[in-house]
Design a protein around this motif. Sequence first.
Motif, short mmCIF file in Angstrom:
data_model
loop_
_atom_site.label_atom_id
_atom_site.label_comp_id
_atom_site.label_asym_id
_atom_site.label_seq_id
_atom_site.Cartn_x
_atom_site.Cartn_y
_atom_site.Cartn_z
N ASN A 167 3.58 -22.49 -27.06
CA ASN A 167 4.89 -21.85 -26.96
C ASN A 167 5.83 -22.17 -28.12
OD1 ASN A 167 4.17 -20.85 -24.40
ND2 ASN A 167 4.82 -22.75 -23.43
N ALA A 168 5.50 -23.16 -28.94
CA ALA A 168 6.44 -23.58 -29.97
C ALA A 168 5.72 -24.16 -31.18
CB ALA A 168 7.42 -24.61 -29.41
N TRP A 169 6.35 -23.98 -32.34
CA TRP A 169 5.94 -24.68 -33.55
C TRP A 169 6.72 -25.98 -33.66
CZ3 TRP A 169 7.16 -19.26 -34.62
CH2 TRP A 169 6.02 -18.46 -34.77
N VAL A 170 6.14 -26.95 -34.36
CA VAL A 170 6.83 -28.21 -34.62
C VAL A 170 7.39 -28.16 -36.04
CG1 VAL A 170 6.58 -30.70 -34.86
CG2 VAL A 170 5.34 -29.50 -33.05
N VAL A 171 8.64 -28.55 -36.19
CA VAL A 171 9.26 -28.65 -37.51
C VAL A 171 9.18 -30.11 -37.97
CG1 VAL A 171 11.35 -28.33 -38.87
CG2 VAL A 171 10.78 -26.71 -37.05
N ALA A 172 8.61 -30.34 -39.13
CA ALA A 172 8.43 -31.71 -39.62
C ALA A 172 8.51 -31.73 -41.14
CB ALA A 172 7.08 -32.27 -39.15
N ARG A 173 8.56 -32.94 -41.68
CA ARG A 173 8.67 -33.12 -43.13
C ARG A 173 7.48 -32.45 -43.83
NH1 ARG A 173 6.48 -36.85 -46.48
NH2 ARG A 173 5.69 -38.04 -44.69
N PRO A 182 5.33 -16.43 -26.82
CA PRO A 182 4.81 -17.63 -26.16
C PRO A 182 3.73 -17.26 -25.15
CG PRO A 182 6.94 -17.05 -25.27
CD PRO A 182 6.72 -16.13 -26.44
N LEU A 183 2.73 -18.11 -25.02
CA LEU A 183 1.64 -17.80 -24.10
C LEU A 183 1.95 -18.21 -22.66
CD1 LEU A 183 -1.51 -18.70 -26.21
CD2 LEU A 183 -0.17 -16.59 -26.11
N ASP A 184 2.94 -19.04 -22.48
CA ASP A 184 3.31 -19.48 -21.13
C ASP A 184 4.82 -19.42 -21.00
OD1 ASP A 184 3.51 -20.60 -18.62
OD2 ASP A 184 3.21 -22.65 -19.31
N ALA A 185 5.34 -18.25 -20.69
CA ALA A 185 6.78 -18.06 -20.58
C ALA A 185 7.12 -17.46 -19.22
CB ALA A 185 7.28 -17.14 -21.69
N PRO A 186 8.24 -17.85 -18.63
CA PRO A 186 8.64 -17.30 -17.33
C PRO A 186 9.26 -15.92 -17.48
CG PRO A 186 10.26 -18.88 -18.06
CD PRO A 186 9.17 -18.90 -19.09
N ILE A 187 8.46 -14.96 -17.87
CA ILE A 187 8.89 -13.59 -18.07
C ILE A 187 8.05 -12.69 -17.18
CG2 ILE A 187 9.13 -11.67 -19.70
CD1 ILE A 187 11.07 -13.89 -20.31
N VAL A 190 5.99 -7.76 -26.68
CA VAL A 190 7.24 -8.00 -25.98
C VAL A 190 7.80 -9.31 -26.52
CG1 VAL A 190 8.38 -8.24 -23.76
CG2 VAL A 190 6.31 -6.86 -23.95
N ARG A 191 8.76 -9.23 -27.40
CA ARG A 191 9.30 -10.43 -28.03
C ARG A 191 10.18 -11.19 -27.04
NH1 ARG A 191 12.55 -10.54 -33.74
NH2 ARG A 191 10.84 -9.17 -34.28
N VAL A 192 10.11 -12.52 -27.13
CA VAL A 192 10.90 -13.39 -26.27
C VAL A 192 11.74 -14.31 -27.15
CG1 VAL A 192 10.85 -15.15 -24.45
CG2 VAL A 192 9.10 -13.36 -24.52
N GLY A 193 13.03 -14.41 -26.84
CA GLY A 193 13.92 -15.32 -27.54
C GLY A 193 14.51 -16.33 -26.58
N LEU A 194 14.59 -17.57 -27.00
CA LEU A 194 15.14 -18.63 -26.16
C LEU A 194 16.66 -18.46 -26.02
CD1 LEU A 194 14.39 -21.34 -24.73
CD2 LEU A 194 15.06 -22.47 -26.86
N HIS A 195 17.14 -18.56 -24.78
CA HIS A 195 18.59 -18.48 -24.54
C HIS A 195 19.07 -19.54 -23.56
CE1 HIS A 195 22.49 -16.50 -23.41
NE2 HIS A 195 22.49 -16.26 -24.70
N ALA A 196 18.18 -20.40 -23.08
CA ALA A 196 18.54 -21.42 -22.10
C ALA A 196 19.34 -22.53 -22.77
CB ALA A 196 17.28 -21.99 -21.45
N LYS A 197 20.30 -23.08 -22.01
CA LYS A 197 21.14 -24.18 -22.49
C LYS A 197 21.06 -25.30 -21.46
CE LYS A 197 23.59 -20.06 -23.27
NZ LYS A 197 23.20 -19.71 -24.58
N SER A 198 20.28 -26.34 -21.79
CA SER A 198 20.03 -27.40 -20.81
C SER A 198 19.89 -28.74 -21.50
CB SER A 198 18.77 -27.09 -19.99
OG SER A 198 18.91 -25.88 -19.27
N LEU A 199 19.98 -29.79 -20.70
CA LEU A 199 19.99 -31.14 -21.24
C LEU A 199 19.48 -32.10 -20.17
CD1 LEU A 199 21.12 -32.84 -23.71
CD2 LEU A 199 23.25 -32.97 -22.43
N VAL A 200 18.62 -33.01 -20.58
CA VAL A 200 18.18 -34.09 -19.69
C VAL A 200 18.40 -35.41 -20.43
CG1 VAL A 200 16.25 -35.17 -18.48
CG2 VAL A 200 16.46 -32.68 -18.50
#
Length: 647
Positions: A550-556, A422-427, A491-501
């Motif tokens: 930072n992310a790809w979109v998954v779509a039909r 990701p180009l904008d990650a808190p790392i 430097v690979r980054v993997g998402l591990h956050a668990k949050s909800l709004v």
Amino acid sequence: MSAAVRTALLLAAALLLPGCATLGENQRRQAVALAEAARPAALTCDREDACARPSPLRELGDRALAETAAQAAPRHYALLLEYGQDALVARINLIRSARESIEVQSFIYAEDDSGYFVMRELVAAARRGVRVRVLLDQMFSVENTRLAAALAGVHQNFELRLYNPTFNNAHTNYFQFAAGVVLRFRNFNQRMHNKLLLVDGVVGITGGRNYQDRYFDWDPEFNYRDRDILVAGPVGEAMRANFEAFWAHPRAVTAARLDDVGRQLLAHDGPPRTLEQIGLEQPAIKRPDRVEAVLAAADDAEALREGLAAHAIPVGRVDFLADLPDKHEGGRTRADASHGLRALIEGAREQVLLQTPYLVLSREARRMFRRMQRRPDAPEVVVSTNSLAATDAFPVYALSHKYKRTYLRELGFRIHEYKPFPLDAPIDVLATGALDQPPEERAEPPRAPNRAFGSARAETGSPSGPTSESTFAAVGSGARRGPLPLRSAGVRVGLHAKSLVIDRRVGIVGTHNFDPRSDNFNTESAVAIYDTAFVDALSAEIERDLQPENAWVVARRVQDWTPVVSDINYNLGKLFEALPLFDLWPVRYATSYEFVPGPDCAPAPPDTDLFRACYRPVGDFPEVDVPTKSIYTRILTAFGAGLAPIL
């Protein structure tokens, strides 16, 4: 499995597992006595406050309690910890600020730089007069039983317990792991996934982070984009009560009572005499410079005040949603974490913003989202999760891939999958050590900013600026040895956050992955905060991870087929998806899309003309460098589907 077969397998396992003979009860008592007799009582401090260091983070707790008493209503301070370095500095500072007690819970506790560093600080706190209790899930927390034996006798103020130990051992080897799966499947999978650091009962940290280098930006190849929350105030009482329930439960076993630790104590007539003997006080830390930098930051009260404490958000109502260990005994209640979270989600009227590393829903969760989707006021559901290139849990992603059609078509999800670079990650890229490689091994010179106290730079939690592309996509070559080979190094980054709004009215941060394991096997916890400013800050952080950089979109998937052929393909794909084990239909319903910047383009939802004009398909598994990736993933999808309850 019959009782006779189970008994035979258990006997065979006992014979085959090296060094696994169980101790008798008298031997266990002797081992415990040796550990207790070895514990020194001398303190390094004679002050009533245990020589606690000044801490603006600890002061938040005192301020919250004073304001609660003055207003006769709950008052808290909440601080999101997005950067791993911030999360580590905050922990060290709070440990050093403790006056009376420290409680620690963790699912993973690794014996690496960060693990040794934090444990050393906990032992130092015990020696100066603070009561320290450490409760770790046994499965992934002990490699060195000699270290566990040393900690069993390190000080009268320090105690280590392990939750649900397999075959009453601290360390699980390969054979025990296999035997646990075969002989004690359900018990073996019942893990304590809670994470907590609670200081003096008034300041707590919880969230996704375990104690391992990759959670604190200290791994040169793969780090987690994770999230913790620091909460100060009266909710600490609920946190402590929950910890006490686990601490007192029969599954929480004192380290000295475990067979492999007990053998160490009996063989050496007690624990190692000094911690230097097992490497805790003088550990083989790979990067002592990072430890010194964190110590300096943790002891700089003024910098902490400006960089972190000043950005804590004053809030009122805070709920601690937490399972009790009785969940593992069939004693679930409507107040547990899963029920509490589902009740909040089902009450949504406008939007559910969900972030989870593993998009695998339990049966109850799928039913809930279907009910919500059928409502006239069905809320928008936006999901941030991992791509195959970013995840370190390949079989789980394969199962998620199986149900993409269900998520998109039937549940109405909008899915964004996190990129590995990701180009904008808190790392904090400088902390990872990747930039220490010789310049000739980098694709281009790095331009990585120092991210000390980075998560607090934006007062409302908005992104603090993009990270240089060269930092993530070009430095280092070791990332190709990560979970799956990638086309690019970095430097690979993997998402591990668990949050909800939910509806921009409540924000939730915790340990719950919103998956079947969290619902049915693990114990979990989460903090729910009802405050507009906090919700805005949390929403901004999740939305950062949804951005095109930072992310790809998954779509039909768009196919140039006749309506008849398209309907046949859709229905056959749906039929294969419904099969309990096999899903080998070659044409998937969905694929990944990349945003293409242009003068007339902007990020857009998948069901719009703007999306079709401004996004291009990049395949089912972008960035993954596996020639037979489609076949490989579908094989795991087919066999992984039957493991949905435990993935």
